[in-house]
Design a protein around this motif. Sequence first.
Motif, PDB file in Angstrom:
ATOM      1  N   LEU A  84      14.006  -9.260   9.161  1.00 32.42           N
ATOM      2  CA  LEU A  84      14.316 -10.067   7.985  1.00 32.42           C
ATOM      3  C   LEU A  84      13.099 -10.812   7.438  1.00 32.42           C
ATOM      4  N   GLU A  85      12.316 -11.445   8.314  1.00 32.71           N
ATOM      5  CA  GLU A  85      11.159 -12.190   7.819  1.00 32.71           C
ATOM      6  C   GLU A  85      10.014 -11.253   7.454  1.00 32.71           C
ATOM      7  N   GLY A  86       9.961 -10.082   8.114  1.00 28.36           N
ATOM      8  CA  GLY A  86       8.991  -9.083   7.671  1.00 28.36           C
ATOM      9  C   GLY A  86       9.301  -8.622   6.261  1.00 28.36           C
ATOM     10  N   TYR A  87      10.591  -8.393   6.001  1.00 25.00           N
ATOM     11  CA  TYR A  87      11.006  -8.034   4.642  1.00 25.00           C
ATOM     12  C   TYR A  87      10.718  -9.173   3.669  1.00 25.00           C
ATOM     13  N   ALA A  88      10.992 -10.410   4.103  1.00 25.19           N
ATOM     14  CA  ALA A  88      10.746 -11.566   3.235  1.00 25.19           C
ATOM     15  C   ALA A  88       9.277 -11.653   2.840  1.00 25.19           C
ATOM     16  N   ALA A  89       8.379 -11.441   3.804  1.00 25.45           N
ATOM     17  CA  ALA A  89       6.947 -11.512   3.505  1.00 25.45           C
ATOM     18  C   ALA A  89       6.555 -10.425   2.504  1.00 25.45           C
ATOM     19  N   GLU A  90       7.088  -9.220   2.711  1.00 24.97           N
ATOM     20  CA  GLU A  90       6.769  -8.124   1.787  1.00 24.97           C
ATOM     21  C   GLU A  90       7.322  -8.410   0.391  1.00 24.97           C
ATOM     22  N   ALA A  91       8.557  -8.912   0.327  1.00 26.44           N
ATOM     23  CA  ALA A  91       9.154  -9.237  -0.969  1.00 26.44           C
ATOM     24  C   ALA A  91       8.408 -10.367  -1.660  1.00 26.44           C
ATOM     25  N   ALA A  92       7.996 -11.368  -0.881  1.00 27.19           N
ATOM     26  CA  ALA A  92       7.263 -12.495  -1.456  1.00 27.19           C
ATOM     27  C   ALA A  92       5.925 -12.054  -2.038  1.00 27.19           C
ATOM     28  N   SER A  93       5.338 -11.015  -1.467  1.00 28.45           N
ATOM     29  CA  SER A  93       4.058 -10.525  -2.004  1.00 28.45           C
ATOM     30  C   SER A  93       4.230 -10.004  -3.425  1.00 28.45           C
ATOM     31  N   LEU A 181      -1.345 -14.741   6.086  1.00 26.46           N
ATOM     32  CA  LEU A 181      -0.173 -14.415   5.269  1.00 26.46           C
ATOM     33  C   LEU A 181      -0.383 -14.809   3.815  1.00 26.46           C
ATOM     34  N   VAL A 182      -0.963 -15.982   3.615  1.00 25.81           N
ATOM     35  CA  VAL A 182      -1.229 -16.422   2.240  1.00 25.81           C
ATOM     36  C   VAL A 182      -2.223 -15.477   1.562  1.00 25.81           C
ATOM     37  N   LYS A 183      -3.232 -15.031   2.286  1.00 22.27           N
ATOM     38  CA  LYS A 183      -4.188 -14.066   1.726  1.00 22.27           C
ATOM     39  C   LYS A 183      -3.482 -12.787   1.315  1.00 22.27           C
ATOM     40  N   ALA A 184      -2.550 -12.325   2.126  1.00 24.98           N
ATOM     41  CA  ALA A 184      -1.808 -11.111   1.800  1.00 24.98           C
ATOM     42  C   ALA A 184      -0.947 -11.307   0.551  1.00 24.98           C
ATOM     43  N   LEU A 185      -0.360 -12.490   0.411  1.00 26.05           N
ATOM     44  CA  LEU A 185       0.447 -12.774  -0.784  1.00 26.05           C
ATOM     45  C   LEU A 185      -0.434 -12.804  -2.024  1.00 26.05           C
ATOM     46  N   ARG A 186      -1.595 -13.430  -1.908  1.00 24.93           N
ATOM     47  CA  ARG A 186      -2.510 -13.473  -3.059  1.00 24.93           C
ATOM     48  C   ARG A 186      -2.938 -12.070  -3.478  1.00 24.93           C
ATOM     49  N   ALA A 187      -3.070 -11.178  -2.489  1.00 19.03           N
ATOM     50  CA  ALA A 187      -3.491  -9.800  -2.779  1.00 19.03           C
ATOM     51  C   ALA A 187      -2.318  -8.931  -3.224  1.00 19.03           C
ATOM     52  N   HIS A 188      -1.121  -9.485  -3.201  1.00 17.18           N
ATOM     53  CA  HIS A 188       0.100  -8.742  -3.540  1.00 17.18           C
ATOM     54  C   HIS A 188       0.205  -7.464  -2.706  1.00 17.18           C
ATOM     55  N   ASP A 189      -0.161  -7.591  -1.444  1.00 22.75           N
ATOM     56  CA  ASP A 189      -0.155  -6.458  -0.518  1.00 22.75           C
ATOM     57  C   ASP A 189       1.024  -6.607   0.438  1.00 22.75           C
ATOM     58  N   GLY A 190       2.110  -5.921   0.128  1.00 23.64           N
ATOM     59  CA  GLY A 190       3.334  -6.055   0.906  1.00 23.64           C
ATOM     60  C   GLY A 190       3.217  -5.560   2.325  1.00 23.64           C
ATOM     61  N   LEU A 191       2.524  -4.460   2.543  1.00 24.22           N
ATOM     62  CA  LEU A 191       2.379  -3.923   3.896  1.00 24.22           C
ATOM     63  C   LEU A 191       1.560  -4.871   4.777  1.00 24.22           C
ATOM     64  N   TRP A 192       0.529  -5.445   4.193  1.00 26.55           N
ATOM     65  CA  TRP A 192      -0.291  -6.421   4.921  1.00 26.55           C
ATOM     66  C   TRP A 192       0.554  -7.633   5.305  1.00 26.55           C
ATOM     67  N   ALA A 193       1.301  -8.144   4.321  1.00 25.40           N
ATOM     68  CA  ALA A 193       2.127  -9.323   4.564  1.00 25.40           C
ATOM     69  C   ALA A 193       3.166  -9.045   5.651  1.00 25.40           C
ATOM     70  N   ARG A 194       3.829  -7.903   5.584  1.00 23.99           N
ATOM     71  CA  ARG A 194       4.828  -7.559   6.589  1.00 23.99           C
ATOM     72  C   ARG A 194       4.195  -7.429   7.978  1.00 23.99           C
ATOM     73  N   SER A 195       3.018  -6.793   8.026  1.00 23.57           N
ATOM     74  CA  SER A 195       2.336  -6.600   9.305  1.00 23.57           C
ATOM     75  C   SER A 195       1.966  -7.929   9.952  1.00 23.57           C
ATOM     76  N   VAL A 196       1.419  -8.854   9.153  1.00 23.93           N
ATOM     77  CA  VAL A 196       1.036 -10.160   9.695  1.00 23.93           C
ATOM     78  C   VAL A 196       2.269 -10.924  10.173  1.00 23.93           C
ATOM     79  N   MET A 197       3.335 -10.887   9.376  1.00 22.75           N
ATOM     80  CA  MET A 197       4.554 -11.598   9.765  1.00 22.75           C
ATOM     81  C   MET A 197       5.143 -11.004  11.038  1.00 22.75           C
ATOM     82  N   THR A 198       5.115  -9.699  11.166  1.00 18.14           N
ATOM     83  CA  THR A 198       5.633  -9.069  12.374  1.00 18.14           C
ATOM     84  C   THR A 198       4.852  -9.535  13.599  1.00 18.14           C
ATOM     85  N   SER A 199       3.534  -9.530  13.510  1.00 20.32           N
ATOM     86  CA  SER A 199       2.700 -10.002  14.627  1.00 20.32           C
ATOM     87  C   SER A 199       2.987 -11.473  14.927  1.00 20.32           C
ATOM     88  N   HIS A 200       3.168 -12.257  13.882  1.00 22.27           N
ATOM     89  CA  HIS A 200       3.421 -13.691  14.014  1.00 22.27           C
ATOM     90  C   HIS A 200       4.731 -13.950  14.759  1.00 22.27           C
TER      91      HIS A 200
END
Length: 217
Positions: A84-93, A181-200
């Motif tokens: 769910l939070e991995g999806y949230a990070a990707e969607a937020a991007s 995570l914020v860097k990934a959101l700024r880059a609008h990179d959903g896969l990056w954001a999901r990956s970081v959140m998953t590790s987190h």
Amino acid sequence: MAVAVESAYRAIRDGIVSGVYQPGDHLTAQDLAAASGVSRTPVREAMRRLHAEGLIRVIPNRGAFVASLDETDIHKIYDLRVVLEGYAAEAASRSADDRQIEALQALADQLGEMVSDPATLDLDLVAANNNSFHRLLVAAADNARLETALASIVEAPLVLRTFRRYSLEELQRSASQHRELVKALRAHDGLWARSVMTSHILAGRDALLKSLEPPPG
């Protein structure tokens, strides 16, 4: 009545989160009413709400108890958080606006400062900052159903107190992941954001499981 219910709910919930009421503790409406300063009727309603959120377990013919989590429960909770939070990070991007990203950046920067010096470390402030960061990121995903689905999962008592079980190195790693995570959101990179959140999330799970292991010897 609604105000009294909310007051009772907050008082009991805060007691669970802060550790005043420990996992397995027996909770009675009479005792909680005395502690929260309201009558037993709104306390019972607040307890029903906390039961629905998974913070309290009601056992027939025995009463209400603060929920306890075992290793299996923790794995199930964190498996759901990864999804769910991995999806949230990707969607937020895709959907986060500049104001939300800047607010997340400010929280990430604050967390980095909080964990930089063990002499001034305040785990209550760290936990509050972390909770604000995750709530804001989920809100930036712009999906009300997702917020509802995550509410009871991240409210589990042990999850809320995870930061109290972290080493300083683990706290600093968590702060670094917030910044990434914020860097990934700024880059609008959903896969990056999901990956970081998953590790987190998985790092938090492992820290929690490690803290529950019996001491050696």
